[in-house]
Design a protein around this motif. Structure first.
Motif, PDB file in Angstrom:
ATOM      1  N   SER A 117     -50.015  33.497 -61.608  1.00 53.00           N
ATOM      2  CA  SER A 117     -49.601  32.186 -61.102  1.00 53.00           C
ATOM      3  C   SER A 117     -50.781  31.221 -61.000  1.00 53.00           C
ATOM      4  O   SER A 117     -51.931  31.621 -60.802  1.00 53.00           O
ATOM      5  N   ALA A 118     -50.476  29.949 -61.101  1.00 54.39           N
ATOM      6  CA  ALA A 118     -51.494  28.912 -60.997  1.00 54.39           C
ATOM      7  C   ALA A 118     -52.087  28.876 -59.589  1.00 54.39           C
ATOM      8  O   ALA A 118     -53.293  28.669 -59.429  1.00 54.39           O
ATOM      9  N   GLU A 119     -51.247  29.102 -58.554  1.00 52.05           N
ATOM     10  CA  GLU A 119     -51.757  29.118 -57.184  1.00 52.05           C
ATOM     11  C   GLU A 119     -52.778  30.222 -56.996  1.00 52.05           C
ATOM     12  O   GLU A 119     -53.817  30.027 -56.364  1.00 52.05           O
ATOM     13  N   SER A 120     -52.488  31.401 -57.552  1.00 50.27           N
ATOM     14  CA  SER A 120     -53.414  32.519 -57.428  1.00 50.27           C
ATOM     15  C   SER A 120     -54.701  32.255 -58.199  1.00 50.27           C
ATOM     16  O   SER A 120     -55.793  32.595 -57.738  1.00 50.27           O
ATOM     17  N   LEU A 121     -54.584  31.646 -59.371  1.00 52.11           N
ATOM     18  CA  LEU A 121     -55.783  31.303 -60.143  1.00 52.11           C
ATOM     19  C   LEU A 121     -56.647  30.308 -59.380  1.00 52.11           C
ATOM     20  O   LEU A 121     -57.881  30.429 -59.341  1.00 52.11           O
ATOM     21  N   ARG A 122     -56.009  29.329 -58.754  1.00 51.47           N
ATOM     22  CA  ARG A 122     -56.767  28.352 -57.962  1.00 51.47           C
ATOM     23  C   ARG A 122     -57.420  29.022 -56.752  1.00 51.47           C
ATOM     24  O   ARG A 122     -58.560  28.721 -56.401  1.00 51.47           O
ATOM     25  N   ALA A 123     -56.697  29.932 -56.101  1.00 48.54           N
ATOM     26  CA  ALA A 123     -57.263  30.667 -54.965  1.00 48.54           C
ATOM     27  C   ALA A 123     -58.452  31.508 -55.425  1.00 48.54           C
ATOM     28  O   ALA A 123     -59.477  31.584 -54.734  1.00 48.54           O
ATOM     29  N   PHE A 124     -58.330  32.128 -56.592  1.00 47.30           N
ATOM     30  CA  PHE A 124     -59.421  32.918 -57.158  1.00 47.30           C
ATOM     31  C   PHE A 124     -60.638  32.029 -57.407  1.00 47.30           C
ATOM     32  O   PHE A 124     -61.765  32.372 -57.036  1.00 47.30           O
ATOM     33  N   ALA A 125     -60.421  30.890 -58.043  1.00 45.75           N
ATOM     34  CA  ALA A 125     -61.523  29.975 -58.358  1.00 45.75           C
ATOM     35  C   ALA A 125     -62.204  29.495 -57.082  1.00 45.75           C
ATOM     36  O   ALA A 125     -63.440  29.451 -57.011  1.00 45.75           O
ATOM     37  N   GLU A 126     -61.426  29.153 -56.078  1.00 45.92           N
ATOM     38  CA  GLU A 126     -61.998  28.683 -54.821  1.00 45.92           C
ATOM     39  C   GLU A 126     -62.809  29.782 -54.141  1.00 45.92           C
ATOM     40  O   GLU A 126     -63.921  29.546 -53.669  1.00 45.92           O
ATOM     41  N   ALA A 127     -62.261  30.998 -54.104  1.00 48.36           N
ATOM     42  CA  ALA A 127     -62.957  32.105 -53.460  1.00 48.36           C
ATOM     43  C   ALA A 127     -64.241  32.474 -54.193  1.00 48.36           C
ATOM     44  O   ALA A 127     -65.223  32.875 -53.575  1.00 48.36           O
ATOM     45  N   GLN A 128     -64.246  32.320 -55.523  1.00 48.00           N
ATOM     46  CA  GLN A 128     -65.421  32.674 -56.330  1.00 48.00           C
ATOM     47  C   GLN A 128     -66.373  31.482 -56.502  1.00 48.00           C
ATOM     48  O   GLN A 128     -67.334  31.570 -57.254  1.00 48.00           O
TER      49      GLN A 128
END
Length: 162
Positions: A117-128
């Motif tokens: 999902s796009a939300e999960s990808l954005r959460a991943f990018a923010e966390a990393q």
């Protein structure tokens, strides 16, 4: 004194809240379950000194119940579903920087394909700590932006180290 136990959002945290709500208030059934679900979603993690005793009798027979989504309005239900998906996603599952350094661009892209999902990808990018522009909407474009951002970070680290 014991160190306590760390609880993360999920069934165990919801059971903790539900047990305390039922013991300390007059709320029962669905109202207690809704309050426990709301508290579980509002809290990221907590340190508990003492777990409540296991429920006995009819309370033990009740399965854990999530907050009912059918009774809520359309916008809050959509928001709750989005939150549930993000809640179940671990953005620290792997390190983007290490994956790129060890396996290259293709290896990182392969690992990013696991995130749907796009939300999960954005959460991943923010966390990393990888910046992704807000106007990037498609999941493939978000993945490409993450790879490009991680490549820039790795290049900056290598340049600083030399």
């Amino acid at each position: 004194m014991s160190k306590g136990k760390q609880l993360w959002p999920g069934d165990e945290m919801a059971m903790f809240f539900r047990a305390h709500i039922r013991r300390e208030t007059t709320l029962e059934g669905e109202a207690a379950d809704r309050l426990a679900a709301a508290l579980t979603k509002a809290i990221n993690r907590m340190l508990v000194r003492e777990m409540p005793p296991e429920p006995s009798g009819e309370l033990a027979a009740e399965p854990p119940v999530e907050a009912p989504k059918a009774a809520e309005a359309a916008a809050p239900a959509e928001s709750n579903e989005r939150h549930d998906r993000a809640e179940n996603f671990n953005p620290y599952r792997f390190s983007a920087m290490v994956t790129l350094a060890k396996h290259g661009r293709e290896g990182l892209m392969t690992r990013l394909q696991e995130i749907k999902s796009a939300e999960s990808l954005r959460a991943f990018a923010e966390a990393q700590h990888v910046p992704v522009a807000a106007n990037v909407k498609r999941t493939d474009d978000i993945r490409k932006a993450i790879v490009a951002g991680v490549e820039r970070r790795l290049a900056d680290r290598k340049a600083a180290a030399s």
